[in-house]
Scaffold this motif. Structure first.
Motif, short mmCIF file in Angstrom:
data_model
loop_
_atom_site.label_atom_id
_atom_site.label_comp_id
_atom_site.label_asym_id
_atom_site.label_seq_id
_atom_site.Cartn_x
_atom_site.Cartn_y
_atom_site.Cartn_z
N MET A 199 0.85 -1.18 0.00
CA MET A 199 0.00 0.00 0.00
C MET A 199 0.89 1.24 0.00
N ASN A 200 0.72 2.11 -1.00
CA ASN A 200 1.53 3.33 -1.05
C ASN A 200 0.77 4.51 -0.45
N ARG A 201 1.42 5.67 -0.44
CA ARG A 201 0.83 6.85 0.20
C ARG A 201 -0.52 7.23 -0.40
N GLN A 202 -0.61 7.23 -1.72
CA GLN A 202 -1.86 7.62 -2.35
C GLN A 202 -2.97 6.62 -2.05
N GLU A 203 -2.63 5.35 -2.00
CA GLU A 203 -3.63 4.34 -1.65
C GLU A 203 -4.13 4.53 -0.22
N ILE A 204 -3.25 4.97 0.67
CA ILE A 204 -3.66 5.25 2.05
C ILE A 204 -4.67 6.40 2.06
N ILE A 205 -4.34 7.48 1.37
CA ILE A 205 -5.25 8.63 1.31
C ILE A 205 -6.58 8.22 0.65
N ASP A 206 -6.51 7.48 -0.44
CA ASP A 206 -7.73 7.04 -1.13
C ASP A 206 -8.61 6.18 -0.21
N ARG A 207 -7.98 5.29 0.54
CA ARG A 207 -8.74 4.42 1.45
C ARG A 207 -9.43 5.25 2.53
N ILE A 208 -8.72 6.21 3.08
CA ILE A 208 -9.30 7.06 4.13
C ILE A 208 -10.45 7.89 3.55
N GLN A 209 -10.23 8.50 2.40
CA GLN A 209 -11.28 9.32 1.79
C GLN A 209 -12.49 8.48 1.39
N GLY A 210 -12.25 7.25 1.00
CA GLY A 210 -13.34 6.38 0.60
C GLY A 210 -14.16 5.83 1.76
N LYS A 211 -13.52 5.65 2.91
CA LYS A 211 -14.20 5.01 4.05
C LYS A 211 -14.72 5.99 5.09
N VAL A 212 -13.97 7.04 5.38
CA VAL A 212 -14.35 7.92 6.50
C VAL A 212 -14.21 9.40 6.13
N SER A 213 -14.63 9.76 4.95
CA SER A 213 -14.48 11.16 4.52
C SER A 213 -15.23 12.13 5.44
N SER A 214 -16.29 11.65 6.08
CA SER A 214 -17.06 12.53 6.97
C SER A 214 -16.31 12.86 8.26
N LEU A 215 -15.25 12.10 8.56
CA LEU A 215 -14.50 12.33 9.80
C LEU A 215 -13.31 13.25 9.61
N GLN B 199 -0.33 15.36 0.74
CA GLN B 199 0.85 14.50 0.68
C GLN B 199 2.00 15.27 1.29
N GLY B 200 2.36 14.94 2.50
CA GLY B 200 3.48 15.61 3.14
C GLY B 200 4.78 15.24 2.46
N ILE B 201 5.85 15.90 2.85
CA ILE B 201 7.15 15.62 2.24
C ILE B 201 7.62 14.20 2.56
N ASP B 202 7.16 13.66 3.67
CA ASP B 202 7.58 12.33 4.07
C ASP B 202 6.42 11.35 4.27
N TYR B 203 5.28 11.82 4.74
CA TYR B 203 4.13 10.94 5.00
C TYR B 203 2.87 11.60 4.48
N PRO B 204 1.81 10.80 4.29
CA PRO B 204 0.50 11.41 4.06
C PRO B 204 0.06 12.12 5.34
N VAL B 205 -0.66 13.22 5.17
CA VAL B 205 -1.13 14.01 6.30
C VAL B 205 -2.65 14.08 6.23
N ILE C 54 2.86 -1.44 11.06
CA ILE C 54 3.90 -2.47 10.98
C ILE C 54 3.63 -3.37 9.77
N LYS C 55 2.39 -3.69 9.54
CA LYS C 55 2.00 -4.57 8.44
C LYS C 55 2.42 -4.00 7.08
N ASN C 56 2.19 -2.70 6.88
CA ASN C 56 2.46 -2.08 5.57
C ASN C 56 3.78 -1.32 5.52
N GLY C 57 4.43 -1.13 6.65
CA GLY C 57 5.67 -0.35 6.67
C GLY C 57 5.44 1.10 6.27
N GLN C 58 4.28 1.63 6.58
CA GLN C 58 3.93 3.01 6.21
C GLN C 58 3.64 3.85 7.46
#
Length: 153
Positions: free
Chosen positions: A1-17, A23-29, A79-83
């Motif tokens: 799972m890459n950074r964009q996939e993380i953001i996409d998953r969050i926006q798809g599941k809990v956008s109301s929250l 995309q931060g310089i090092d991590y998704p924010v 730990i699972k994704n190393g992200q």
């Protein structure tokens, strides 16, 4: 799972929250309003694909000319994704946020340090007291209005 996939998953599941993402310089924010913090953090930990199971840091940033004045910043690792992911929660001076110790027990001392250095309260924290400064010290040394030469009492 890459950074964009993380953001996409969050926006798809809990956008109301969430209040926003970047995309931060090092991590998704992810920006979260404090009233949704615990629900969002539980999602990060319990979602089977994200599995952000380790809180590695809690800190704050002081913006003295901004309202709300502070951002409480959480760094969380999967730990699972190393992200990693960074979660920012705006908090006004004299306000607080709910403690995330109910989600990650390891946040206990990290939140105590933020309380001690910035004066930000963590509601329902199991032992919120100063960790580095003396209990009767009235100031918060990492606020930008704290004098560099210190305060003599």
């Amino acid at each position: 799972m890459n950074r964009q996939e993380i953001i996409d998953r969050i926006q798809g599941k809990v956008s109301s929250l969430i209040a926003g993402t970047s995309q931060g310089i090092d991590y998704p924010v992810v920006y979260v309003n404090k009233e949704h913090l615990i629900e969002f953090m539980k999602f990060l930990k319990e979602d089977e694909e994200l599995s952000f199971d380790l809180i590695s840091d809690v800190t704050a940033v002081d913006y003295p000319d901004r309202n709300p004045r502070f951002d409480v910043v959480y760094h969380i690792f999967s730990i699972k994704n190393g992200q990693r992911i960074r979660v920012k929660v705006p908090v006004g001076d004299g306000e607080g946020v709910e403690s995330v110790t109910s989600v990650w027990r390891g946040a206990e001392w990290l939140e105590r340090e933020v309380y001690d250095m910035f004066g930000i309260t963590f509601y329902n924290h199991p032992d919120l007291r100063r960790i580095l400064m003396e209990e009767d010290f009235k100031y918060y040394p990492l606020r930008k209005d704290f004098p560099l030469e210190g305060i003599e009492e």
